[in-house]
Design a protein around this motif. Structure first.
Motif, mmCIF file in Angstrom:
data_model
loop_
_atom_site.group_PDB
_atom_site.id
_atom_site.type_symbol
_atom_site.label_atom_id
_atom_site.label_comp_id
_atom_site.label_asym_id
_atom_site.label_seq_id
_atom_site.Cartn_x
_atom_site.Cartn_y
_atom_site.Cartn_z
ATOM 1 N N ARG A 13 4.616 1.189 -43.060
ATOM 2 C CA ARG A 13 4.817 1.652 -44.430
ATOM 3 C C ARG A 13 4.959 0.423 -45.320
ATOM 4 O O ARG A 13 5.717 -0.497 -45.021
ATOM 5 N N VAL B 120 5.730 -0.360 -49.343
ATOM 6 C CA VAL B 120 6.132 0.232 -50.615
ATOM 7 C C VAL B 120 5.598 -0.613 -51.768
ATOM 8 O O VAL B 120 5.747 -1.833 -51.778
ATOM 9 N N THR C 76 5.849 -0.591 -55.972
ATOM 10 C CA THR C 76 6.473 0.021 -57.145
ATOM 11 C C THR C 76 5.512 -0.068 -58.329
ATOM 12 O O THR C 76 4.937 -1.114 -58.600
ATOM 13 N N THR D 164 -2.555 8.502 -56.313
ATOM 14 C CA THR D 164 -1.867 8.687 -55.026
ATOM 15 C C THR D 164 -2.706 9.525 -54.069
ATOM 16 O O THR D 164 -2.652 9.318 -52.853
ATOM 17 N N ARG E 151 -3.812 8.383 -50.306
ATOM 18 C CA ARG E 151 -3.564 9.173 -49.090
ATOM 19 C C ARG E 151 -4.810 9.224 -48.213
ATOM 20 O O ARG E 151 -4.715 9.282 -46.983
ATOM 21 N N ASP F 177 2.913 3.372 -49.731
ATOM 22 C CA ASP F 177 3.833 4.314 -50.377
ATOM 23 C C ASP F 177 4.067 3.861 -51.817
ATOM 24 O O ASP F 177 4.743 2.862 -52.056
ATOM 25 N N VAL F 178 3.471 4.576 -52.786
ATOM 26 C CA VAL F 178 3.608 4.219 -54.192
ATOM 27 C C VAL F 178 4.822 4.940 -54.777
ATOM 28 O O VAL F 178 4.945 6.155 -54.653
ATOM 29 N N ARG F 179 5.678 4.169 -55.406
ATOM 30 C CA ARG F 179 6.883 4.744 -56.011
ATOM 31 C C ARG F 179 6.876 4.470 -57.514
ATOM 32 O O ARG F 179 6.870 3.310 -57.941
ATOM 33 N N ALA F 180 6.845 5.541 -58.295
ATOM 34 C CA ALA F 180 6.753 5.424 -59.747
ATOM 35 C C ALA F 180 8.117 5.117 -60.356
ATOM 36 O O ALA F 180 9.139 5.638 -59.920
ATOM 37 N N VAL F 181 8.099 4.261 -61.358
ATOM 38 C CA VAL F 181 9.292 3.922 -62.139
ATOM 39 C C VAL F 181 8.907 4.031 -63.614
ATOM 40 O O VAL F 181 7.965 3.357 -64.048
ATOM 41 N N LEU G 129 8.844 -5.036 -60.941
ATOM 42 C CA LEU G 129 7.946 -4.072 -60.319
ATOM 43 C C LEU G 129 6.710 -4.804 -59.814
ATOM 44 O O LEU G 129 6.373 -5.899 -60.273
#
Length: 308
Positions: free
Chosen positions: A92, A94, A96, A112, A116, A123-127, A147
């Protein structure tokens, strides 16, 4: 204290085996090499770690204390090695991603979805970021973690100065349109220009990039907007325009953010310069990560599909 992983590993082997010979056998060293490792570790720790009892050795209190920490460090090292050795599908990474309203609404889901399919290990994490501070979001500063990537805006009529070490990746160019209540925008360039000069307006403050760009675009079109309502939020601006409170400017992405019954018309600017660009901002160092490059590729492909 300058001890090494090998010295800590030797300490653990010696504690488990009880003799220099047993530790040497476990590690594939000579007994002399084990002795040298322990001498160096004691020098780094600055205190005795072993007590000899015949051929056996026992740890001092300080040695026992160091051993407990050594086992934690060695376990962490093993977990890190195992993670790197795992198949790509089991990893994984990550990333941001800073987002703002209209760009997130149009681009985050499709981006996203592409990842996939292409790289499920990313793993994209939105802020959420204030679009006016998108550049700051990717630049390290006191008390904040940057970020990896941030979506932002570039206004040709109000360009941002370049920042060393930050790349600006173009994603989408959009034209601004005049937005007003149904029936408020006449046809014909001159009639429209006259109406724009007589109407009230809903625009962002002058101290924002969009606010400056909007006023520059209006001036180039021969319009001096009477700003009656100062609003930065796109949905609020469209709601006020729909209610007849005034005219505003919006792009296709902005209009897609909130369903509206407003009329729209091109800005009467013969140069066609009333536009904004959606961009991705990324530090040069972050862009060296494979996962970040894959996110940038997915963003590029997503916004390419939105181009007219």
């Amino acid at each position: 204290m300058g001890w090494t992983l090998e010295q800590l590993r030797t300490l653990a082997a010696l504690a488990d085996g009880g003799t220099m010979a047993a530790a040497a056998t476990e590690l594939g060293y000579t007994p002399g090499a084990v002795s040298q490792q322990m001498t160096a570790l004691a020098a780094a720790a600055g205190r005795p770690l072993l007590v000899r009892v015949g051929r056996r050795v026992e740890l001092t209190d300080d040695g026992q204390l160091l051993l407990a920490g050594a086992r934690e460090v060695l376990a962490a090292d093993e977990r890190a090695r195992s993670a790197l050795a795992a198949p790509r599908a089991d990893r994984r990474a990550v990333v941001t991603l800073g987002v703002f309203g209209s760009a997130a609404s149009a681009g985050f889901g499709p981006t996203t979805a592409l990842l996939r399919e292409r790289a499920p290990w990313v793993d994209v994490r939105a802020v959420e970021v204030d679009v006016e501070r998108a550049l700051e979001a990717v630049v390290p500063g006191p008390g904040r973690s940057p970020l990896d990537v941030s979506l932002g805006l570039d206004h040709p009529d109000s360009p941002s100065p370049p920042v060393a070490g930050v790349a600006v990746v173009p994603l989408l160019e959009e034209q601004y349109a005049v937005v007003g209540a149904v029936g408020s925008l006449p046809t014909g360039t001159e009639a429209l220009r006259a109406a724009l000069n007589e109407a009230d307006w809903v625009l962002p403050p002058l101290d924002t990039a969009f606010g400056r760009a909007a006023r520059t675009a209006c001036a180039r079109a021969g319009v001096a907007p009477l700003v009656r309502h100062t609003v930065t939020d796109t949905a609020v601006s469209l709601a006020l325009a729909e209610s007849g409170a005034g005219l505003t400017l919006a792009t296709p992405l902005m209009l897609a953010l909130r369903p509206t019954r407003c009329d729209t018309a091109p800005v009467p600017d013969p140069s066609g310069g009333a536009q904004r660009r959606v961009v991705a901002l990324v530090r040069a160092t972050a862009a060296q990560r494979e996962a970040v490059r894959l996110v940038l590729d997915a963003l590029h492909d997503t916004f390419s599909r939105l181009r007219p």
